[in-house]
Design a protein around this motif. Structure first.
Motif, PDB file in Angstrom:
ATOM      1  N   ASN A 154       1.927   7.175  -0.083  1.00 21.74           N
ATOM      2  CA  ASN A 154       2.948   8.187  -0.335  1.00 21.74           C
ATOM      3  C   ASN A 154       2.530   9.135  -1.460  1.00 21.74           C
ATOM      4  O   ASN A 154       2.946  10.278  -1.492  1.00 21.74           O
ATOM      5  N   GLY A 155       1.706   8.669  -2.383  1.00 24.40           N
ATOM      6  CA  GLY A 155       1.271   9.494  -3.493  1.00 24.40           C
ATOM      7  C   GLY A 155       0.112  10.426  -3.185  1.00 24.40           C
ATOM      8  O   GLY A 155      -0.319  11.195  -4.039  1.00 24.40           O
ATOM      9  N   ILE A 194       0.815  -1.210   0.000  1.00 26.88           N
ATOM     10  CA  ILE A 194       0.000   0.000   0.000  1.00 26.88           C
ATOM     11  C   ILE A 194       0.855   1.268   0.000  1.00 26.88           C
ATOM     12  O   ILE A 194       0.372   2.352  -0.303  1.00 26.88           O
ATOM     13  N   LEU A 195       2.126   1.183   0.323  1.00 25.27           N
ATOM     14  CA  LEU A 195       2.960   2.372   0.472  1.00 25.27           C
ATOM     15  C   LEU A 195       2.962   3.301  -0.731  1.00 25.27           C
ATOM     16  O   LEU A 195       2.866   4.514  -0.550  1.00 25.27           O
ATOM     17  N   GLU A 241       9.103  14.245  -2.028  1.00 24.84           N
ATOM     18  CA  GLU A 241       8.917  13.425  -0.840  1.00 24.84           C
ATOM     19  C   GLU A 241       7.433  13.142  -0.695  1.00 24.84           C
ATOM     20  O   GLU A 241       6.598  14.049  -0.760  1.00 24.84           O
ATOM     21  N   GLY A 242       7.087  11.872  -0.515  1.00 26.01           N
ATOM     22  CA  GLY A 242       5.699  11.477  -0.345  1.00 26.01           C
ATOM     23  C   GLY A 242       5.224  11.682   1.075  1.00 26.01           C
ATOM     24  O   GLY A 242       5.983  12.061   1.972  1.00 26.01           O
ATOM     25  N   ALA A 252       8.780   8.679   1.768  1.00 29.26           N
ATOM     26  CA  ALA A 252       9.471   8.004   0.664  1.00 29.26           C
ATOM     27  C   ALA A 252       9.758   9.005  -0.456  1.00 29.26           C
ATOM     28  O   ALA A 252       8.985   9.940  -0.681  1.00 29.26           O
ATOM     29  N   ARG A 253      10.852   8.819  -1.151  1.00 32.69           N
ATOM     30  CA  ARG A 253      11.176   9.630  -2.329  1.00 32.69           C
ATOM     31  C   ARG A 253      10.479   9.013  -3.525  1.00 32.69           C
ATOM     32  O   ARG A 253      10.605   7.809  -3.777  1.00 32.69           O
ATOM     33  N   ILE A 254       9.755   9.822  -4.268  1.00 29.32           N
ATOM     34  CA  ILE A 254       8.990   9.354  -5.428  1.00 29.32           C
ATOM     35  C   ILE A 254       9.541  10.046  -6.665  1.00 29.32           C
ATOM     36  O   ILE A 254       9.588  11.269  -6.732  1.00 29.32           O
ATOM     37  N   ALA A 255       9.971   9.257  -7.631  1.00 33.08           N
ATOM     38  CA  ALA A 255      10.465   9.795  -8.899  1.00 33.08           C
ATOM     39  C   ALA A 255       9.269  10.148  -9.767  1.00 33.08           C
ATOM     40  O   ALA A 255       8.421   9.306 -10.043  1.00 33.08           O
TER      41      ALA A 255
END
Length: 99
Positions: A15-16, A10-11, A87-88, A92-95
């Protein structure tokens, strides 16, 4: 959007939900590969990337990338890739984009 391959469950969805400010990091292209999902003719495009600056907020890893970025990087594999990331909600780092 893309996440390093190890992010599961689910992360990615949580995060999104909300993003911090955008940043861009230059990364070395270590390797480009493709794979096929079982029972499909589609291709997944992968890039193994490593940050040029060891203090960059985004980590090294194997990323799923779009076909356009994959083809662009194949033509100039020694050029650094620019990864736009945020950063989400859970940190978390989201590209978001590959240039």
């Amino acid at each position: 959007m893309a996440w390093p391959v190890w992010t599961t469950a689910i992360l990615p969805s949580v995060n999104g939900v909300m993003f911090g400010p955008e940043a861009a990091s230059a990364m070395h292209i270590v390797k480009l590969t493709t794979s096929r999902p079982k029972k499909s003719n589609r291709l997944y495009y992968w890039a193994t990337l490593r940050p040029i600056d060891p203090r960059a907020p985004i980590g090294a890893g194997r990323y799923v990338v779009d076909k356009a970025a994959y083809e662009r990087w194949q033509l100039a594999p020694t050029r650094p890739a620019q990864v736009v990331h945020v950063e989400g909600l859970l940190g978390a780092r989201i590209a978001l984009a590959f240039r």
